[in-house]
Design an enzyme around this catalytic site. Structure first.
Site, short mmCIF file in Angstrom:
data_model
loop_
_atom_site.label_atom_id
_atom_site.label_comp_id
_atom_site.label_asym_id
_atom_site.label_seq_id
_atom_site.Cartn_x
_atom_site.Cartn_y
_atom_site.Cartn_z
N HIS A 119 0.85 -1.19 0.00
CA HIS A 119 0.00 0.00 0.00
C HIS A 119 0.88 1.24 0.00
O HIS A 119 2.11 1.15 -0.05
CB HIS A 119 -1.01 -0.04 1.15
CG HIS A 119 -0.39 -0.15 2.53
ND1 HIS A 119 0.49 0.77 3.03
CD2 HIS A 119 -0.54 -1.09 3.50
CE1 HIS A 119 0.85 0.43 4.25
NE2 HIS A 119 0.25 -0.71 4.57
N HIS A 175 4.02 1.39 2.40
CA HIS A 175 5.22 0.69 1.93
C HIS A 175 5.84 1.45 0.75
O HIS A 175 7.06 1.53 0.61
CB HIS A 175 4.89 -0.73 1.47
CG HIS A 175 4.04 -1.51 2.43
ND1 HIS A 175 2.83 -2.06 2.08
CD2 HIS A 175 4.22 -1.82 3.73
CE1 HIS A 175 2.31 -2.68 3.13
NE2 HIS A 175 3.13 -2.55 4.14
N CYS A 193 1.06 -9.97 20.98
CA CYS A 193 0.20 -9.38 19.93
C CYS A 193 0.69 -9.88 18.58
O CYS A 193 1.82 -9.58 18.17
CB CYS A 193 0.23 -7.85 19.96
SG CYS A 193 -0.59 -7.14 18.52
N CYS A 204 1.64 -7.10 16.02
CA CYS A 204 3.00 -6.55 16.18
C CYS A 204 4.06 -7.63 16.05
O CYS A 204 5.23 -7.32 15.90
CB CYS A 204 3.17 -5.91 17.56
SG CYS A 204 2.13 -4.50 17.89
N CYS A 257 -4.04 -4.03 22.20
CA CYS A 257 -2.86 -3.40 21.60
C CYS A 257 -3.30 -2.08 20.98
O CYS A 257 -4.22 -2.06 20.17
CB CYS A 257 -2.27 -4.31 20.53
SG CYS A 257 -1.14 -3.45 19.44
N HIS A 293 -3.09 -2.30 17.05
CA HIS A 293 -3.89 -3.25 16.28
C HIS A 293 -5.30 -3.44 16.80
O HIS A 293 -6.10 -4.15 16.21
CB HIS A 293 -3.16 -4.59 16.17
CG HIS A 293 -1.89 -4.48 15.38
ND1 HIS A 293 -0.66 -4.25 15.97
CD2 HIS A 293 -1.68 -4.49 14.05
CE1 HIS A 293 0.25 -4.16 15.02
NE2 HIS A 293 -0.33 -4.30 13.85
N LYS A 297 -6.30 6.89 10.47
CA LYS A 297 -5.34 5.82 10.33
C LYS A 297 -5.77 4.95 9.14
O LYS A 297 -6.96 4.67 8.97
CB LYS A 297 -5.35 4.98 11.62
CG LYS A 297 -4.14 4.10 11.70
CD LYS A 297 -4.08 3.26 12.94
CE LYS A 297 -3.13 2.13 12.60
NZ LYS A 297 -2.78 1.26 13.63
N LYS A 321 -8.20 -1.30 6.54
CA LYS A 321 -9.18 -1.94 5.67
C LYS A 321 -10.58 -1.66 6.18
O LYS A 321 -11.50 -1.50 5.39
CB LYS A 321 -8.93 -3.46 5.63
CG LYS A 321 -7.78 -3.82 4.70
CD LYS A 321 -7.66 -5.33 4.56
CE LYS A 321 -6.22 -5.71 4.29
NZ LYS A 321 -5.76 -6.89 4.95
N1 MSP Z 1 8.13 -6.88 8.59
C1 MSP Z 1 8.33 -5.76 9.44
C2 MSP Z 1 9.66 -5.10 9.15
C3 MSP Z 1 10.86 -5.95 9.32
S1 MSP Z 1 12.31 -5.09 8.91
C4 MSP Z 1 13.56 -6.09 9.42
C5 MSP Z 1 7.21 -4.75 9.21
N2 MSP Z 1 6.57 -4.82 8.04
S2 MSP Z 1 5.37 -3.84 7.59
O1 MSP Z 1 4.87 -4.40 6.36
O2 MSP Z 1 4.44 -3.66 8.63
O3 MSP Z 1 6.04 -2.49 7.23
C6 MSP Z 1 6.16 -1.42 8.14
C7 MSP Z 1 6.74 -0.25 7.37
O4 MSP Z 1 5.87 0.12 6.28
C8 MSP Z 1 6.90 1.03 8.15
O5 MSP Z 1 8.06 1.06 8.96
C9 MSP Z 1 6.99 2.01 7.01
O6 MSP Z 1 8.23 1.88 6.38
C10 MSP Z 1 5.91 1.52 6.07
N3 MSP Z 1 4.60 2.09 6.39
C11 MSP Z 1 3.46 1.38 6.57
N4 MSP Z 1 2.43 2.24 6.79
C12 MSP Z 1 2.87 3.51 6.81
C13 MSP Z 1 2.27 4.76 7.06
N5 MSP Z 1 0.98 4.91 7.27
N6 MSP Z 1 3.09 5.85 7.11
C14 MSP Z 1 4.44 5.74 6.91
N7 MSP Z 1 5.03 4.57 6.67
C15 MSP Z 1 4.28 3.44 6.55
O7 MSP Z 1 7.01 -3.90 10.05
#
Ligand code: MSP
Length: 479
Positions: A18, A21, A132, A135, A149, A152, A299, A302
């Site tokens: 999304h 990422h 959790c 997380c 949490c 979540h 936030k 879905k």
């Molecule tokens: N799998 C773990 C990371 C392991 S790294 C060794 C994880 N994955 S995640 O899919 O949840 O990705 C989290 C990351 O996605 C955040 O740190 C950020 O880089 C990005 N983001 C997800 N949602 C976001 C926002 N709403 N705003 C900014 N960044 C966002 O955690």
């Protein structure tokens, strides 16, 4: 020549890619491209995090085996990163056999390792706690809001098992010192203080293995256990380089920049460095936690139905404008809010009416009045070198603001000088002005290169052509 090793988090495959990422990945790509442009030896890593309960449950819901599910989801990440011109040098998957082998080897070494207080880094303990799954981490009662949490909004599960524990508490002092002295530089500064504050409140040991999670990597010295998914995931940053003796590892470790959002800063600023210190390895130089953004003030979720996918963005704005627009919203380190409306406004102000308009006006005047030949090769009236200094510090937003201020200046300058009249009344003066502006456009093309790699090539090509023509618009109107 210096080297530059930059990483994004590896994204959980339970989610489809999304805008969150996409934001991190585009920001990392811009920095990677900037460093390549200045001839650094760059290694840019991204990938997917595929083990753990969360993914196993999503696979089950989808009626697929974990591996099939992970394969399918990972393809989506790869597809969008390729459409968005993400120039990663490798894509790590935690189900890659090489990653599995290296993570196991890391644990074997960790079991032999000592903490800074001369205790064993790993020890066995019966544990009861609240886990959790969202997380993929244990929670303390004090972390919860109404028993749930806060991130979540689910109640953590009571878990009781025998695990290997990582003696994280022994690393408190050494981490305080190294972070305080910027040996691991946590950026922005405010985040560093947050981490130091957290360290001051005391570290607890963490469960490094799980006995009831099958979808994971077996602990080599204890078949009853799999490696805790977070510790396993962090190892990706060195498994992708072929630790312990790979050529890439020699060349690129330590990471110059681990980029992520603030949600997972503690894992990168505390657990990961502690793991590395235990194995007496060099530490990442910079851990940069960018902000977290909401969508239309809420936030992203879905349930709210406000998730923006990379496809939504690419379909509306095109891949390269998407890259520009995401980073032009707010400083990389700040929290913010994004909406399709705001992105569209920015597209119009900065791209169609800003850069696009400047280029077509200048080139059109040169084409129509000077037969496409720059009459006077003169220096650009503006110096853009500060942009490099900004990108050096990860200031992608500030760099775009600077670019835009120069574009606005140039458009106003053309208006003030009424260049379209000047070409008739004082052709020489008009020629000097336009010659300078063509140079400026070339400089803008170079400055924009990390952000919009193909569009900036087009810009430079148009402005350096032997016979300049206005060409077609670079940023068509969108409905
Ligand atoms: N799998 C773990 C990371 C392991 S790294 C060794 C994880 N994955 S995640 O899919 O949840 O990705 C989290 C990351 O996605 C955040 O740190 C950020 O880089 C990005 N983001 C997800 N949602 C976001 C926002 N709403 N705003 C900014 N960044 C966002 O955690």
């Amino acid at each position: 020549m210096s080297k530059f090793y930059i990483t994004t988090p590896i994204y959980y495959v339970n989610d489809k890619p999304h805008i969150g990422h996409t934001y991190t990945t585009v920001a990392a790509d811009v920095l990677a491209r900037y460093h390549r442009q200045k001839n650094d030896e760059v290694f840019f890593l991204t990938g997917t995090d595929e083990h753990g309960s969360k993914i196993a449950r999503s696979a089950q819901k989808a009626g697929l085996s974990e591996q099939k599910f992970a394969d399918k989801q990972t393809k989506l990440y790869q597809k969008y990163w390729s459409e968005l011109l993400i120039s990663n040098d490798a894509f790590v998957r935690t189900t890659d056999p090489i990653h599995e082998k290296i993570a196991g080897e890391f644990f074997t070494q960790l079991k032999k390792a000592k903490t800074p207080k001369d205790n064993l880094a790993l020890y066995e303990k019966n544990y009861e706690g609240l886990y959790c799954v969202g997380c993929e981490a244990y929670k303390k009662e004090s972390d919860l809001e109404d028993g749930k949490c806060p991130d979540h909004k689910i109640e953590p599960e009571k878990v009781s098992e025998k695990n290997w524990f990582f003696k994280l508490s022994d690393f408190e002092d050494v981490l305080k010192k190294k972070i305080g002295l910027d040996e691991i530089k946590i950026m922005p500064e405010g985040r560093k203080n947050e981490v130091l504050g957290f360290l001051a409140s005391g570290l607890e040991d963490i469960a490094a293995t799980r006995s009831k999670v099958d979808w994971g990597i077996r602990v080599p010295f204890d078949e009853t256990q799999t490696i805790y998914v977070w510790m396993e995931a962090l190892i990706n940053y060195i498994s992708a380089l072929g630790w312990p003796d790979g050529e890439k590892f020699e060349q690129f470790w330590p990471a110059d920049l681990h980029l992520m959002a603030k949600d997972i800063l503690k894992f990168h600023a505390i657990i990961w460095p502690a793991m590395l210190i235990a194995l007496e390895m060099p530490l990442p130089k910079v851990v940069f936690a960018h902000g977290y953004f909401t969508i239309n003030g809420e936030k992203m979720s879905k349930t709210v139905g406000n998730v923006i996918s990379p496809a939504d963005l690419i379909n509306k704005f095109g891949a390269e404008s998407t890259r520009y627009l995401l980073l032009s919203q707010f400083p990389l380190g700040s929290d913010g809010d994004i909406s399709m409306e705001k992105l569209k406004e920015k597209y119009e102000s900065d791209l169609s009416n800003g850069i696009g308009n400047l280029i077509s006006r200048v080139l059109n005047l040169v084409e129509k009045n000077f037969d496409g030949k720059i009459p006077h090769p003169v220096k650009s009236p503006k110096d853009l070198s500060v942009i490099g200094a900004m990108l050096e510090e990860g200031k992608t937003y500030e760099a775009l603001v600077k670019i835009q201020s120069v574009v606005t200046w140039a458009n106003q300058y053309i208006d003030k000088k009424k260049v379209w009249e000047l070409v008739k009344t004082k052709k020489d003066e008009a020629g000097v002005i336009l010659g300078g502006l063509v140079e400026l456009i070339i400089d803008l093309g170079n400055a924009l290169m990390p952000f919009m790699p193909e569009t900036s090539q087009k810009i430079i090509k148009l402005a350096t052509a032997e016979k300049i023509v206005k060409g077609e618009g670079l940023f068509p109107r969108i409905e």
